[in-house]
Design a protein around this motif. Sequence first.
Motif, PDB file in Angstrom:
ATOM      1  N   ARG A 181      16.750  10.968  54.887  1.00 54.95           N
ATOM      2  CA  ARG A 181      16.910  11.240  53.446  1.00 54.95           C
ATOM      3  C   ARG A 181      16.403  12.620  53.060  1.00 54.95           C
ATOM      4  NH1 ARG A 181      16.628   6.010  54.311  1.00 54.95           N
ATOM      5  NH2 ARG A 181      17.942   4.590  53.078  1.00 54.95           N
ATOM      6  N   GLU A 182      15.363  13.091  53.765  1.00 54.00           N
ATOM      7  CA  GLU A 182      14.846  14.421  53.448  1.00 54.00           C
ATOM      8  C   GLU A 182      15.880  15.514  53.742  1.00 54.00           C
ATOM      9  OE1 GLU A 182      11.188  11.919  54.407  1.00 54.00           O
ATOM     10  OE2 GLU A 182      13.294  12.052  55.005  1.00 54.00           O
ATOM     11  N   PHE A 183      16.730  15.298  54.748  1.00 57.20           N
ATOM     12  CA  PHE A 183      17.734  16.291  55.134  1.00 57.20           C
ATOM     13  C   PHE A 183      19.123  15.962  54.575  1.00 57.20           C
ATOM     14  CE2 PHE A 183      14.494  17.256  58.278  1.00 57.20           C
ATOM     15  CZ  PHE A 183      14.612  18.611  58.473  1.00 57.20           C
ATOM     16  N   ALA A 184      19.198  15.098  53.567  1.00 51.94           N
ATOM     17  CA  ALA A 184      20.492  14.577  53.104  1.00 51.94           C
ATOM     18  C   ALA A 184      21.056  15.288  51.879  1.00 51.94           C
ATOM     19  CB  ALA A 184      20.379  13.083  52.801  1.00 51.94           C
ATOM     20  N   GLY A 185      20.399  16.322  51.375  1.00 48.68           N
ATOM     21  CA  GLY A 185      20.867  16.969  50.158  1.00 48.68           C
ATOM     22  C   GLY A 185      22.023  17.927  50.395  1.00 48.68           C
ATOM     23  N   ARG A 186      22.566  18.429  49.305  1.00 49.95           N
ATOM     24  CA  ARG A 186      23.579  19.484  49.330  1.00 49.95           C
ATOM     25  C   ARG A 186      23.084  20.618  48.435  1.00 49.95           C
ATOM     26  NH1 ARG A 186      25.876  17.980  53.559  1.00 49.95           N
ATOM     27  NH2 ARG A 186      27.805  16.776  53.563  1.00 49.95           N
ATOM     28  N   PRO A 187      23.390  21.864  48.807  1.00 46.39           N
ATOM     29  CA  PRO A 187      22.927  23.002  48.005  1.00 46.39           C
ATOM     30  C   PRO A 187      23.614  23.063  46.646  1.00 46.39           C
ATOM     31  CG  PRO A 187      24.410  23.740  49.740  1.00 46.39           C
ATOM     32  CD  PRO A 187      24.136  22.293  50.007  1.00 46.39           C
ATOM     33  N   ARG A 188      22.869  23.431  45.618  1.00 47.08           N
ATOM     34  CA  ARG A 188      23.427  23.610  44.281  1.00 47.08           C
ATOM     35  C   ARG A 188      23.801  25.073  44.104  1.00 47.08           C
ATOM     36  NH1 ARG A 188      22.648  20.010  40.158  1.00 47.08           N
ATOM     37  NH2 ARG A 188      24.044  21.469  39.105  1.00 47.08           N
ATOM     38  N   THR A 189      24.909  25.458  44.689  1.00 43.14           N
ATOM     39  CA  THR A 189      25.394  26.823  44.517  1.00 43.14           C
ATOM     40  C   THR A 189      26.354  26.874  43.339  1.00 43.14           C
ATOM     41  OG1 THR A 189      27.274  26.486  46.012  1.00 43.14           O
ATOM     42  CG2 THR A 189      25.206  27.219  46.999  1.00 43.14           C
ATOM     43  N   ARG A 190      26.474  28.053  42.757  1.00 41.97           N
ATOM     44  CA  ARG A 190      27.327  28.196  41.580  1.00 41.97           C
ATOM     45  C   ARG A 190      28.788  27.911  41.922  1.00 41.97           C
ATOM     46  NH1 ARG A 190      27.662  26.702  36.821  1.00 41.97           N
ATOM     47  NH2 ARG A 190      28.875  28.027  35.411  1.00 41.97           N
ATOM     48  N   ILE A 191      29.229  28.342  43.091  1.00 46.15           N
ATOM     49  CA  ILE A 191      30.638  28.148  43.430  1.00 46.15           C
ATOM     50  C   ILE A 191      30.948  26.675  43.647  1.00 46.15           C
ATOM     51  CG2 ILE A 191      30.313  28.505  45.927  1.00 46.15           C
ATOM     52  CD1 ILE A 191      33.032  30.032  45.803  1.00 46.15           C
ATOM     53  N   ALA A 201      24.276  11.893  72.841  1.00 51.12           N
ATOM     54  CA  ALA A 201      24.485  13.221  72.246  1.00 51.12           C
ATOM     55  C   ALA A 201      25.903  13.431  71.727  1.00 51.12           C
ATOM     56  CB  ALA A 201      24.147  14.308  73.261  1.00 51.12           C
ATOM     57  N   PHE A 202      26.768  12.437  71.849  1.00 47.03           N
ATOM     58  CA  PHE A 202      28.124  12.552  71.303  1.00 47.03           C
ATOM     59  C   PHE A 202      28.063  12.289  69.803  1.00 47.03           C
ATOM     60  CE2 PHE A 202      32.335  10.682  70.269  1.00 47.03           C
ATOM     61  CZ  PHE A 202      33.116  11.768  70.597  1.00 47.03           C
ATOM     62  N   ILE A 203      27.945  13.348  69.019  1.00 48.61           N
ATOM     63  CA  ILE A 203      27.778  13.213  67.568  1.00 48.61           C
ATOM     64  C   ILE A 203      28.742  14.127  66.807  1.00 48.61           C
ATOM     65  CG2 ILE A 203      25.394  12.377  67.618  1.00 48.61           C
ATOM     66  CD1 ILE A 203      24.501  15.274  67.035  1.00 48.61           C
ATOM     67  N   PRO A 204      30.048  14.087  67.096  1.00 45.50           N
ATOM     68  CA  PRO A 204      30.973  14.940  66.345  1.00 45.50           C
ATOM     69  C   PRO A 204      31.078  14.547  64.882  1.00 45.50           C
ATOM     70  CG  PRO A 204      32.192  13.365  67.650  1.00 45.50           C
ATOM     71  CD  PRO A 204      30.764  13.228  68.058  1.00 45.50           C
ATOM     72  N   PHE A 205      30.681  13.301  64.535  1.00 49.46           N
ATOM     73  CA  PHE A 205      30.723  12.846  63.145  1.00 49.46           C
ATOM     74  C   PHE A 205      29.357  12.970  62.476  1.00 49.46           C
ATOM     75  CE2 PHE A 205      34.021  10.485  65.461  1.00 49.46           C
ATOM     76  CZ  PHE A 205      35.127  10.799  64.694  1.00 49.46           C
ATOM     77  N   SER A 206      28.426  13.679  63.125  1.00 49.44           N
ATOM     78  CA  SER A 206      27.054  13.849  62.657  1.00 49.44           C
ATOM     79  C   SER A 206      26.303  12.520  62.761  1.00 49.44           C
ATOM     80  CB  SER A 206      27.006  14.427  61.239  1.00 49.44           C
ATOM     81  OG  SER A 206      25.702  14.866  60.922  1.00 49.44           O
ATOM     82  N   MET A 207      25.149  12.438  62.087  1.00 49.01           N
ATOM     83  CA  MET A 207      24.298  11.249  62.170  1.00 49.01           C
ATOM     84  C   MET A 207      23.629  11.024  60.823  1.00 49.01           C
ATOM     85  SD  MET A 207      22.242  12.317  65.636  1.00 49.01           S
ATOM     86  CE  MET A 207      21.643  10.692  66.055  1.00 49.01           C
ATOM     87  N   GLY A 208      23.001   9.850  60.684  1.00 51.23           N
ATOM     88  CA  GLY A 208      22.186   9.581  59.512  1.00 51.23           C
ATOM     89  C   GLY A 208      22.997   9.179  58.295  1.00 51.23           C
ATOM     90  N   VAL A 209      22.362   9.262  57.120  1.00 55.95           N
ATOM     91  CA  VAL A 209      22.968   8.735  55.901  1.00 55.95           C
ATOM     92  C   VAL A 209      24.196   9.534  55.471  1.00 55.95           C
ATOM     93  CG1 VAL A 209      20.807   7.750  55.066  1.00 55.95           C
ATOM     94  CG2 VAL A 209      21.419  10.068  54.404  1.00 55.95           C
TER      95      VAL A 209
END
Length: 502
Positions: free
Chosen positions: A97-107, A431-439
């Motif tokens: 959850r700590e690494f689950a955010g998205r940046p709030r960029t203007r674009i 290590a096969f994680i092409p779809f990423s991991m976590g939430v």
Amino acid sequence: MAGLRWPDAQELLVLLLGLLLVCYLIRARMSNKLPPGPSAWWQLVNIFSSDRKPPHIQLEQYRKRYGDVTTLYILWMPIILLSGFQTIQEALIQYSREFAGRPRTRINDLLTKCQGIIYAPYGRSWKQQRRFTLTILRNFGLGTITFEEKILEEAKYLIDTLKAPLEGQAADPRPVITSAVSNVMCMIIFGRRFHYEDKTFKHLVGLYDQMLRIHSGFWMRICAVFPIILYLPGPQQRIFENQAAILAILQGFIEQHRETLSGETIRDFIDAYLLEMEKERDGSPDSMLTEGNLLHDIHDLFLGGTETTSTTLYWGLLYMMAYPDVQVKCQKEIDEVIGRSRRPSMEDSSDMPYVSAVIHEVQRYANIFPVSVVRAMTQDTAFMGHQIKKDTLVLINLYSALTDEGQWKHPHQFNPENFLNDSGEFFKPDAFIPFSMGVRACLGERLAKMELFLFFTSLLQHLEFHWPDATTSPNLEGQYKIVVEPQPYEMLVRRRETLGDL
């Protein structure tokens, strides 16, 4: 106005040096507990570079020099780069959850208004969109025989399109592959498939392709660093023109569904969303099932569900031509398990270790998402001896996991043995994680697995794929367009002998 002039080269150099000085002064005030990394020159060079090579090539060099946790900079703004399977696993599982955010960029704010799934910040709205989308996919039979039949029907159209006009002459298969995979998403979202030459369908698919090229281009990088440019006239406005054109088409489909909506029959994703939105409007006034989220959910589903799978299949056919012995071994196993007259089924995959290994190796080696969608920290976090502040940007170097020398037999070669044990049985390394991991792992992973197996197996069951020029070899170097895709190529398609009925 006559007195205005552009600054000359010397004045621009002074401005640039002044900007760098400000960057370094700001950086000097930051915490010294951030991981090591290269200087701010990195981003200045890359912003103005016309190089279109995939970013993981440079990122791997930084990893080798600075380690698996590295700090990069966009001017004064730090970006944490995570590399290596063990580091990525710890971040995305133990600190999910700590690494689950998205940046709030203007674009991003202007393009999505923080709605949808892919770019939405981690929070209540994103959780509800993801949960509801997964529920709808399950309700429509994802993983069942009924859903398989939809994919197999589209595979039939794809095979007929490839073998009829293209047999005997070389042609680029990308347009029809993209159309076939897009149609699977159309059946889920719109409740129907489209003829590959349908004008609206072709226009929508073309707009998405254009969007990917724009978003990986020079002006997107400039606008991310200098948001003020977004409000000025110029070629960067194509970013918004393209987005508006896509959303207008999608909004048209929503309005068509609204006019014919019936509570008795739920035809597709749009119907299910509209009906649930009406239900929650009275019972849950704070519901995040809104018109805006519906529009951007559709946008994200179509984008995510089309580009990744179609690009992987495009790579897969290229590899079959580059490694014809692999193609022959796949077809031998298909003949032994399925034959020529019966359609494939997901149940067959457990009896086809080599074909399963080849499909997974295509995903690993093609590495179409070498770096995941940029993330942001949701809170201040102590990670592996470093203090990472809330809202700090994070890049996940998936390429490093998919080529981790401690995890793979042949990390830098295309070799299906990466997914076969000593007994020839299929196995999948952690290590096969092409779809990423976590939430924030890709919610379309299950659908993508079904499509890749059923499309790939159906194609090789009935067709052979050959490189048209015997004097040259296929070019296996990718090009970056948000995803890493092959250089455009042409191929020869031949029917396999004694074809049964599809």
